[in-house]
Design a protein around this motif. Structure first.
Motif, PDB file in Angstrom:
ATOM      1  N   GLU A 159       3.020  -8.703  -4.627  1.00  0.00           N
ATOM      2  CA  GLU A 159       2.032  -9.529  -5.325  1.00  0.00           C
ATOM      3  C   GLU A 159       0.876  -8.634  -5.760  1.00  0.00           C
ATOM      4  O   GLU A 159       0.334  -8.793  -6.847  1.00  0.00           O
ATOM      5  CB  GLU A 159       1.525 -10.658  -4.427  1.00  0.00           C
ATOM      6  CG  GLU A 159       0.477 -11.525  -5.113  1.00  0.00           C
ATOM      7  CD  GLU A 159       0.212 -12.838  -4.402  1.00  0.00           C
ATOM      8  OE1 GLU A 159       0.720 -13.046  -3.286  1.00  0.00           O
ATOM      9  OE2 GLU A 159      -0.511 -13.661  -4.985  1.00  0.00           O
ATOM     10  N   VAL A 160       0.500  -7.695  -4.885  1.00  0.00           N
ATOM     11  CA  VAL A 160      -0.536  -6.719  -5.237  1.00  0.00           C
ATOM     12  C   VAL A 160      -0.084  -5.344  -4.742  1.00  0.00           C
ATOM     13  O   VAL A 160       0.335  -5.214  -3.594  1.00  0.00           O
ATOM     14  CB  VAL A 160      -1.902  -7.055  -4.574  1.00  0.00           C
ATOM     15  CG1 VAL A 160      -2.979  -6.084  -5.052  1.00  0.00           C
ATOM     16  CG2 VAL A 160      -2.329  -8.502  -4.863  1.00  0.00           C
ATOM     17  N   ALA A 161      -0.157  -4.345  -5.609  1.00  0.00           N
ATOM     18  CA  ALA A 161       0.048  -2.951  -5.190  1.00  0.00           C
ATOM     19  C   ALA A 161      -1.314  -2.260  -5.209  1.00  0.00           C
ATOM     20  O   ALA A 161      -2.122  -2.505  -6.105  1.00  0.00           O
ATOM     21  CB  ALA A 161       1.019  -2.242  -6.129  1.00  0.00           C
ATOM     22  N   THR A 162      -1.551  -1.409  -4.201  1.00  0.00           N
ATOM     23  CA  THR A 162      -2.897  -0.842  -4.030  1.00  0.00           C
ATOM     24  C   THR A 162      -2.899   0.690  -3.990  1.00  0.00           C
ATOM     25  O   THR A 162      -3.380   1.282  -3.023  1.00  0.00           O
ATOM     26  CB  THR A 162      -3.546  -1.364  -2.727  1.00  0.00           C
ATOM     27  OG1 THR A 162      -2.767  -0.864  -1.605  1.00  0.00           O
ATOM     28  CG2 THR A 162      -3.591  -2.872  -2.663  1.00  0.00           C
ATOM     29  N   PRO A 163      -2.388   1.345  -5.033  1.00  0.00           N
ATOM     30  CA  PRO A 163      -2.400   2.811  -5.001  1.00  0.00           C
ATOM     31  C   PRO A 163      -3.803   3.386  -5.160  1.00  0.00           C
ATOM     32  O   PRO A 163      -4.633   2.798  -5.856  1.00  0.00           O
ATOM     33  CB  PRO A 163      -1.544   3.192  -6.224  1.00  0.00           C
ATOM     34  CG  PRO A 163      -1.698   2.044  -7.163  1.00  0.00           C
ATOM     35  CD  PRO A 163      -1.811   0.826  -6.279  1.00  0.00           C
ATOM     36  N   ASN A 164      -4.051   4.535  -4.527  1.00  0.00           N
ATOM     37  CA  ASN A 164      -5.227   5.330  -4.892  1.00  0.00           C
ATOM     38  C   ASN A 164      -4.834   6.161  -6.116  1.00  0.00           C
ATOM     39  O   ASN A 164      -3.731   6.010  -6.654  1.00  0.00           O
ATOM     40  CB  ASN A 164      -5.714   6.172  -3.705  1.00  0.00           C
ATOM     41  CG  ASN A 164      -4.647   7.138  -3.215  1.00  0.00           C
ATOM     42  OD1 ASN A 164      -3.761   7.537  -3.968  1.00  0.00           O
ATOM     43  ND2 ASN A 164      -4.719   7.514  -1.949  1.00  0.00           N
ATOM     44  N   ASP A 182       0.890  -1.173   0.000  1.00  0.00           N
ATOM     45  CA  ASP A 182       0.000   0.000   0.000  1.00  0.00           C
ATOM     46  C   ASP A 182       0.918   1.210   0.000  1.00  0.00           C
ATOM     47  O   ASP A 182       1.518   1.526   1.034  1.00  0.00           O
ATOM     48  CB  ASP A 182      -0.882  -0.041   1.260  1.00  0.00           C
ATOM     49  CG  ASP A 182      -1.908   1.075   1.278  1.00  0.00           C
ATOM     50  OD1 ASP A 182      -1.996   1.834   0.283  1.00  0.00           O
ATOM     51  OD2 ASP A 182      -2.626   1.194   2.285  1.00  0.00           O
ATOM     52  N   PRO A 183       1.098   1.852  -1.128  1.00  0.00           N
ATOM     53  CA  PRO A 183       2.111   2.925  -1.208  1.00  0.00           C
ATOM     54  C   PRO A 183       1.588   4.222  -0.601  1.00  0.00           C
ATOM     55  O   PRO A 183       1.328   5.189  -1.312  1.00  0.00           O
ATOM     56  CB  PRO A 183       2.344   3.059  -2.721  1.00  0.00           C
ATOM     57  CG  PRO A 183       1.039   2.654  -3.338  1.00  0.00           C
ATOM     58  CD  PRO A 183       0.382   1.669  -2.397  1.00  0.00           C
ATOM     59  N   VAL A 184       1.445   4.226   0.720  1.00  0.00           N
ATOM     60  CA  VAL A 184       0.826   5.365   1.416  1.00  0.00           C
ATOM     61  C   VAL A 184       1.646   6.636   1.177  1.00  0.00           C
ATOM     62  O   VAL A 184       2.811   6.700   1.559  1.00  0.00           O
ATOM     63  CB  VAL A 184       0.733   5.092   2.936  1.00  0.00           C
ATOM     64  CG1 VAL A 184       0.201   6.314   3.672  1.00  0.00           C
ATOM     65  CG2 VAL A 184      -0.128   3.874   3.215  1.00  0.00           C
ATOM     66  N   MET A 185       1.043   7.592   0.523  1.00  0.00           N
ATOM     67  CA  MET A 185       1.744   8.850   0.253  1.00  0.00           C
ATOM     68  C   MET A 185       0.995  10.048   0.810  1.00  0.00           C
ATOM     69  O   MET A 185       1.538  11.146   0.879  1.00  0.00           O
ATOM     70  CB  MET A 185       1.922   9.045  -1.258  1.00  0.00           C
ATOM     71  CG  MET A 185       2.841   8.003  -1.875  1.00  0.00           C
ATOM     72  SD  MET A 185       2.947   8.198  -3.638  1.00  0.00           S
ATOM     73  CE  MET A 185       3.915   6.738  -4.055  1.00  0.00           C
ATOM     74  N   VAL A 186      -0.261   9.850   1.132  1.00  0.00           N
ATOM     75  CA  VAL A 186      -1.063  10.938   1.718  1.00  0.00           C
ATOM     76  C   VAL A 186      -1.937  10.357   2.819  1.00  0.00           C
ATOM     77  O   VAL A 186      -2.316   9.199   2.771  1.00  0.00           O
ATOM     78  CB  VAL A 186      -2.037  11.581   0.691  1.00  0.00           C
ATOM     79  CG1 VAL A 186      -1.367  12.666  -0.093  1.00  0.00           C
ATOM     80  CG2 VAL A 186      -2.666  10.541  -0.204  1.00  0.00           C
ATOM     81  N   GLY A 227     -10.357   4.113  -6.009  1.00  0.00           N
ATOM     82  CA  GLY A 227     -10.768   5.518  -5.970  1.00  0.00           C
ATOM     83  C   GLY A 227     -11.367   6.029  -7.247  1.00  0.00           C
ATOM     84  O   GLY A 227     -11.375   7.236  -7.500  1.00  0.00           O
ATOM     85  N   GLY A 228     -11.901   5.112  -8.076  1.00  0.00           N
ATOM     86  CA  GLY A 228     -12.619   5.554  -9.263  1.00  0.00           C
ATOM     87  C   GLY A 228     -13.800   6.440  -8.912  1.00  0.00           C
ATOM     88  O   GLY A 228     -14.268   7.215  -9.740  1.00  0.00           O
ATOM     89  N   SER A 229     -14.241   6.358  -7.648  1.00  0.00           N
ATOM     90  CA  SER A 229     -15.360   7.217  -7.224  1.00  0.00           C
ATOM     91  C   SER A 229     -14.957   8.688  -7.222  1.00  0.00           C
ATOM     92  O   SER A 229     -15.800   9.572  -7.205  1.00  0.00           O
ATOM     93  CB  SER A 229     -15.811   6.816  -5.816  1.00  0.00           C
ATOM     94  OG  SER A 229     -14.713   6.885  -4.940  1.00  0.00           O
ATOM     95  N   LYS A 230     -13.632   8.944  -7.237  1.00  0.00           N
ATOM     96  CA  LYS A 230     -13.147  10.336  -7.229  1.00  0.00           C
ATOM     97  C   LYS A 230     -13.049  10.910  -8.633  1.00  0.00           C
ATOM     98  O   LYS A 230     -12.753  12.089  -8.805  1.00  0.00           O
ATOM     99  CB  LYS A 230     -11.763  10.399  -6.568  1.00  0.00           C
ATOM    100  CG  LYS A 230     -11.718   9.848  -5.162  1.00  0.00           C
ATOM    101  CD  LYS A 230     -11.789  10.984  -4.131  1.00  0.00           C
ATOM    102  CE  LYS A 230     -12.134  10.491  -2.740  1.00  0.00           C
ATOM    103  NZ  LYS A 230     -11.222   9.476  -2.237  1.00  0.00           N
TER     104      LYS A 230
END
Ligand code: PXL
Length: 271
Positions: A134-139, A105-109, A177-180
């Protein structure tokens, strides 16, 4: 008991970070462990202003020894890393102990804190950790940083970014975050495994109490992988899990409200 670890920050308010991860692991019936990278605090006297206190390198390495060497795990995730040495130690231990089921989870914010946490860390995360994931989960914001595509404003752009992030080394990419996106009427996320795109859809939940949603989602994916699900199945179940959690989110105070990871127990995951 299946064991799973988070390498993440502590959110003293309890809604995000390793606190969210451990709650989520518990809901999946797993034994959770944590290596704390930073301690995040929020100040009620300055409108919930965030501060981040890094845990020193020797203390982080000692936790890695406890968790990886001393116990071991079926899956791991990382969240807020906060320092270059946390990125390096995460890479070192994932490789040394050959943890295949790793969710980045590449937490940047942080929600509520608009600016990126540590822009200079982002390329280290991309270069050193994406190839292990195995899975990356960027917003969307994180996908822009990781892919270099500025202005992801459509599903097509999300897909372009997913391809670039896949090419940087993540075996599967889940952009949230497609809702954004402008004009979105659904919560649309996309999953890419290097061959096919899947669009994951859920009704849009109108709430501003979404603190910890990203942490909970990536923890749920790691938990699903630990339980033997495929990446796509783990992502799809995590999406149901976070949807139930957000439908039951609540205010902690005037500034922040988390989801409720235990909500699926009263609301079926399948409604
Ligand atoms: O939600 C991102 C996040 C991750 N990790 C920690 C945090 C936050 C946001 O507050 O505090 C520790």
């Amino acid at each position: 008991m299946i064991k799973v670890a988070t390498i993440a920050g502590s959110d003293a308010s309890g809604g995000a970070g390793l606190e969210a991860d451990l709650k989520t692991f518990e809901e999946y019936g797993l034994y959770g462990m944590a290596a704390v990278t930073v301690i995040a605090t929020m100040d009620p006297d300055t409108n919930w202003g965030h501060k981040v206190f890094p845990v020193e390198e020797t203390a982080l390495r000692a936790q890695m020894e406890t968790v990886f060497k001393g116990v071991g795990m079926t899956a791991a995730k990382s969240g807020m890393l906060g320092t270059f040495y946390a990125v390096d130690l995460t890479s070192e231990y994932l490789k040394a102990y050959k943890i295949d089921h790793y969710v980045l989870d590449p937490v940047m914010v942080c929600k509520g804190a608009d600016e990126a946490l540590n822009p200079e860390l982002n390329s280290a995360i991309a270069q050193k950790l994406l190839p292990l994931a195995e899975v990356a989960t960027p917003n969307i914001f994180e996908a822009e940083q990781l892919s270099g595509i500025r202005g992801i404003t459509s599903i097509e752009k999300m897909k372009e970014a997913a391809k670039i992030i896949y090419d940087t080394g993540a075996r599967n990419v889940f952009i949230k975050g497609g809702s954004k996106l402008p004009g979105a009427s659904k919560a649309l996320d996309i999953f890419y495994d290097g061959k096919n795109f899947e669009t994951l859809e859920a009704g849009l939940i109108k709430t501003s109490w979404t603190h910890g949603a990203g942490c909970t989602t990536s923890a749920a994916i790691a938990a699903g992988l630990a339980r033997g699900l495929s990446s796509l199945d783990a992502v799809a179940l995590a999406k149901k899990f976070i949807t139930q959690s957000l439908k039951n989110s609540f205010a902690l105070n005037q500034w922040v409200g988390p989801g409720n990871p235990s909500a699926w127990r009263k609301d079926s995951l399948f409604t």
